[in-house]
Design an enzyme around this catalytic site. Structure first.
Site, PDB file in Angstrom:
ATOM      1  N   LYS A  52       0.848  -1.207   0.000  1.00 29.90           N
ATOM      2  CA  LYS A  52       0.000   0.000   0.000  1.00 29.90           C
ATOM      3  C   LYS A  52       0.877   1.247   0.000  1.00 29.90           C
ATOM      4  CE  LYS A  52      -3.668  -2.346   2.601  1.00 29.90           C
ATOM      5  NZ  LYS A  52      -4.247  -2.642   3.912  1.00 29.90           N
ATOM      6  N   GLN A  96      -4.501  -1.420  10.141  1.00 32.52           N
ATOM      7  CA  GLN A  96      -4.408  -2.744   9.510  1.00 32.52           C
ATOM      8  C   GLN A  96      -4.993  -3.807  10.435  1.00 32.52           C
ATOM      9  OE1 GLN A  96      -3.465  -3.262   6.373  1.00 32.52           O
ATOM     10  NE2 GLN A  96      -3.636  -5.474   6.471  1.00 32.52           N
ATOM     11  N   ASP A 119     -11.122   2.813   4.858  1.00 31.22           N
ATOM     12  CA  ASP A 119     -11.544   1.425   4.687  1.00 31.22           C
ATOM     13  C   ASP A 119     -13.060   1.279   4.601  1.00 31.22           C
ATOM     14  OD1 ASP A 119      -9.511  -0.549   4.579  1.00 31.22           O
ATOM     15  OD2 ASP A 119      -8.985  -0.160   6.670  1.00 31.22           O
TER      16      ASP A 119
HETATM   17  N1  GUN Z   1      -6.528  -6.665   6.499  1.00 31.24           N
HETATM   18  C1  GUN Z   1      -6.810  -7.388   5.363  1.00 31.24           C
HETATM   19  N2  GUN Z   1      -7.482  -6.604   4.487  1.00 31.24           N
HETATM   20  C2  GUN Z   1      -7.624  -5.391   5.061  1.00 31.24           C
HETATM   21  C3  GUN Z   1      -8.234  -4.180   4.637  1.00 31.24           C
HETATM   22  O1  GUN Z   1      -8.801  -4.063   3.554  1.00 31.24           O
HETATM   23  N3  GUN Z   1      -8.166  -3.153   5.535  1.00 31.24           N
HETATM   24  C4  GUN Z   1      -7.571  -3.273   6.742  1.00 31.24           C
HETATM   25  N4  GUN Z   1      -7.572  -2.203   7.552  1.00 31.24           N
HETATM   26  N5  GUN Z   1      -7.004  -4.370   7.161  1.00 31.24           N
HETATM   27  C5  GUN Z   1      -7.033  -5.427   6.320  1.00 31.24           C
END
Ligand code: GUN
Length: 287
Positions: A52, A96, A119
């Site tokens: 990311k 995360q 998110d």
């Molecule tokens: N862990 C796995 N996928 C995601 C996501 O899309 N967002 C977040 N915050 N954590 C994740």
């Protein structure tokens, strides 16, 4: 001929658009800011966060990765979130998932300013999505990216049957809501569903997000279906694979996503797009 849905290419196209939007903002002295908070040392999370961060930097987004120890207290973690809530240079905040044991993840998500909830996990934004509210708000990036993939096929969805296998807050539940908002009939099930095949073989659109490698085989799909594989699993040789037996299924269906190169790149591209959305919406509010 089966369409192999090229997530890499679709992600590239979307990232090109995001880059142009970032450039347009830059010409007005505005830089979208994304804060990613990672707590502890989960190796899969570390890879996701690195990907990311790299993509954000490539697109001109100001990406901050805040690494915190697994021993952090709930109060200290909430204080970090509160800091970013107040920071005008940060437009998107992502914590995360999963958090280490002992931390209250729903409470942390609740503490994120819904206007910075990149998110789309905050209950306010989840509720907006579930009620199909018009207007600007973030939604979970993986399902939003999948909707972009479905749109790329130009196949009408209205009235057709979607089956979502998986009921996580990140993928299954929001996916079902977005498909319903697209006027599909939607069935949600999951890896414990009895007689999954009776459901999956009725799916015009089948989305699989269970974390079980090759759960879905040729006998489990309807001829001509569109199959979206959200799995990121390891096979017996440690190779990355999906929840769908791609080789067994691909000749029976109209379209299918590969793993890797399908949903994964689109999720990151959607996160980038949504960071810029949040930045633009904050500018509009300030007018
Ligand atoms: N862990 C796995 N996928 C995601 C996501 O899309 N967002 C977040 N915050 N954590 C994740």
């Amino acid at each position: 001929m089966t369409t192999i849905i090229d997530g890499k290419q679709l992600a590239k196209d979307q990232n090109d658009q995001t880059k142009q939007r970032v450039a347009a903002l830059a010409s007005r002295g505005i830089v979208p800011g994304l804060a990613v908070i990672i707590v502890g040392e989960d190796p899969a999370s570390a890879i996701y966060v690195r990907n990311k961060h790299r993509k954000a930097e490539q697109l001109g987004i100001n990406s901050i990765v805040r690494r915190l120890p697994a021993t952090i207290s709930q109060a200290d973690l909430l204080a970090v979130v509160a800091d970013y809530n107040q920071d005008p240079t940060i437009h998107g905040i992502l914590v995360q998932s999963p958090l280490p044991a002992g931390l209250d993840e729903p409470a942390v998500i609740n503490a994120i300013d819904p206007r910075k909830d990149v998110d789309g996990f905050h209950p306010l934004n989840v509720g907006r999505m579930y009620t199909n509210l018009p207007g600007n708000y973030p939604v979970s990036c993986t399902p939003r990216g999948i909707m972009t993939m479905l749109e790329s096929l130009h196949t009408p969805l209205r009235g057709k049957h979607a089956v979502v296998v998986g009921r996580s807050n990140i993928v299954g539940r929001p996916m079902a809501a977005l498909l319903l908002n697209a006027d599909m009939s939607v069935t949600i099930t999951h890896k414990f569903g009895s007689n999954l095949r009776a459901l999956t073989t009725t799916a015009d659109v089948l989305v699989v997000a269970t974390g079980v490698a090759h759960l879905i085989k040729e006998v489990d799909v309807k001829p001509g279906a569109i199959v979206i594989d959200v799995g990121m699993d390891r096979d017996e040789n440690g190779k990355l694979t999906g929840d769908v037996d791609f080789d067994g299924v691909k000749d029976k269906v109209a379209a299918i996503t590969p793993v890797p190169g399908g949903v994964g790149p689109m999720t990151i591209a959607t996160l980038m797009r949504q960071t810029v959305d949040l930045c633009e919406w904050s500018e509009q509010r300030a007018k």
